[in-house]
Scaffold this motif. Structure first.
Motif, PDB file in Angstrom:
ATOM      1  N   LYS A  12       0.835  -1.206   0.000  1.00 49.77           N
ATOM      2  CA  LYS A  12       0.000   0.000   0.000  1.00 49.77           C
ATOM      3  C   LYS A  12       0.872   1.259   0.000  1.00 49.77           C
ATOM      4  N   LYS A  36      -9.705   2.813  15.004  1.00 44.39           N
ATOM      5  CA  LYS A  36      -9.250   1.691  14.173  1.00 44.39           C
ATOM      6  C   LYS A  36      -9.342   0.338  14.885  1.00 44.39           C
ATOM      7  N   ASP A  66      -5.769  -0.758   8.247  1.00 46.06           N
ATOM      8  CA  ASP A  66      -7.005   0.014   8.395  1.00 46.06           C
ATOM      9  C   ASP A  66      -7.735  -0.265   9.705  1.00 46.06           C
ATOM     10  N   TYR A  67      -7.762  -1.537  10.121  1.00 49.79           N
ATOM     11  CA  TYR A  67      -8.455  -1.893  11.355  1.00 49.79           C
ATOM     12  C   TYR A  67      -7.731  -3.030  12.067  1.00 49.79           C
ATOM     13  N   LEU A 122     -17.792  -3.431   6.367  1.00 49.55           N
ATOM     14  CA  LEU A 122     -16.814  -2.598   5.646  1.00 49.55           C
ATOM     15  C   LEU A 122     -17.085  -2.646   4.143  1.00 49.55           C
ATOM     16  N   LYS A 156      -8.759  -2.934   1.819  1.00 54.13           N
ATOM     17  CA  LYS A 156      -8.714  -2.668   3.254  1.00 54.13           C
ATOM     18  C   LYS A 156      -7.929  -3.788   3.935  1.00 54.13           C
ATOM     19  N   LYS A 159       0.882   1.953  10.400  1.00 49.75           N
ATOM     20  CA  LYS A 159      -0.117   3.004  10.215  1.00 49.75           C
ATOM     21  C   LYS A 159      -0.990   2.774   8.984  1.00 49.75           C
ATOM     22  N   LEU A 160      -0.558   1.899   8.056  1.00 48.11           N
ATOM     23  CA  LEU A 160      -1.342   1.633   6.854  1.00 48.11           C
ATOM     24  C   LEU A 160      -2.323   0.481   7.026  1.00 48.11           C
TER      25      LEU A 160
END
Length: 379
Positions: free
Chosen positions: A128, A179, A157-158, A376, A137, A154-155
């Protein structure tokens, strides 16, 4: 065209695989024709060296050098050391070993990836970062009660995590609260189903009225299991001892040798597919504190005596479970015997452990994760 959900794990310890397939099973139960799910072992898309070396290194370290493994674990979780040194070594290792995974992901192009192991999440987060997987995601399912720096990016998503304490720990590592979802550690739904002890005891060939101790050794059969069985054979309160040896043939042979002197009191089993039934007939379980095994036992309201926890992730799991009152720690075989004697002599202590388990268990984590993932897609 159906939306694609990829569920990824790395076969370095049985728990990650079991978590992945528990989630996949939950999707099958939901049965959405507009959703396609696929489960992969990320190591199948690596070089032969990585595929064999990654799990072999882990198993060698936890079996032969557990304290050195613990040292590595805590050192790599030191944030300055991880950010300044370890993260670069990790990236180099994955860039050399996982071209096949990158190629597969670019071709498959999933809408969502659920990672039940941090190896896949690192590779995908880096993709990503480079502009690949733009519309994908990434969901990381942390399979222990306390996370490690290797889970954090940090990339991603959850994050789906075990408990509120897990969430708080991630937040101290800089993960935004929005998150994080607290669902529990995903286990097969069968562990949440109540079963008749008398019927199962007859099936397994034991007496349902006798005090029964279940000894687990994880999928790979690690720990001082033989010494533990020898010790419990002299404990009169442990009237029946069931020993699960995992994929360790030597351990199974050793325990079978012990059963010659113990008669029907000790029963040995290799890797079993009916662990839920074994837990259903037991009064207490002596085990390491792997995230999946602990969650399975709690779904069965089965009190745990934790012994020989691997320094690192299992030691952290052990600390959490003991702090929560859901388990008792026993550093030695003698201590394990003592605790078992106390629990069988005092039903109040046994019931207190069960009540504490009831306060923190989350047997529906797999279906909750599946439903969250679908939400999602619908966004």
């Amino acid at each position: 065209m159906p939306r694609k959900i990829l569920i990824a794990y790395a076969n370095a310890g049985a728990g990650h695989k079991k978590a992945a397939f528990a989630i996949e099973s939950a999707f099958r139960e939901i049965n959405r024709s507009d959703i396609e799910t696929k489960v992969i072992d990320t190591l199948d898309y690596s070089t032969p060296f990585s595929k064999t070396g990654y799990p072999a290194f882990y198993l060698y370290m936890v079996n032969k050098m557990p304290y050195l493994w613990g040292l590595f674990y805590y050192l790599l979780d030191t944030r300055i050391f991880y950010r300044c040194i370890a993260s670069y070594g990790r990236r180099l290792h994955n860039s050399l070993g996982f071209h096949g995974l990158v190629k597969f992901l670019k071709e498959y192009n999933p809408d969502i990836v659920i990672n039940a192991h941090f190896l896949g999440s690192e590779v995908m987060a880096n993709m990503k970062k480079k502009g690949m997987l733009k519309n994908t995601k990434l969901v990381s399912v942390v399979t222990d009660y306390m996370p490690h720096s290797f889970w954090v990016d940090k990339l991603i998503d959850y994050y789906c995590v075990a408990q509120e304490d897990t969430k708080k720990n991630l937040m101290t590592r800089g993960v935004p609260e929005e998150k994080i979802r607290v669902f529990g550690i995903p286990i097969d739904r069968v562990f949440g189903i109540k079963k008749d002890r008398k019927e199962l005891s007859a099936k397994i060939g034991i007496d349902p009225k006798k005090n029964t101790v279940l000894i687990g050794s994880g999928g790979f059969g690690v720990g001082p299991i033989k010494e533990l069985v020898e010790g419990l054979m002299t404990a009169e309160e442990a009237q029946q001892i069931l020993v699960i040896c995992g994929n360790n043939q030597k351990l199974y042979n050793d325990i079978m040798g012990l059963t010659k002197n113990a008669g029907s009191r000790v029963k040995a089993y290799p890797y079993v597919e009916n662990m839920d039934e074994m837990m259903s007939v037991a009064d207490v379980m002596v085990t390491k504190s792997g995230g999946l095994t602990s969650s399975e036992a709690m779904a069965k309201d089965l009190p745990m005596i934790i012994t020989s926890a691997i320094p690192g992730q299992e030691a952290r799991n052990s600390d959490y479970l003991v702090k929560s009152g859901a388990a008792v720690k026993a550093y030695t075989v003698e201590k394990a015997k003592e605790v078992i004697g106390e629990l069988f002599k005092s039903k109040e202590k046994l019931e207190l452990l069960k009540s504490r388990i009831g306060e923190i268990k989350k047997p529906n984590a797999a279906s909750d994760i599946a439903n969250f993932t679908i939400s999602l897609l619908e966004k």
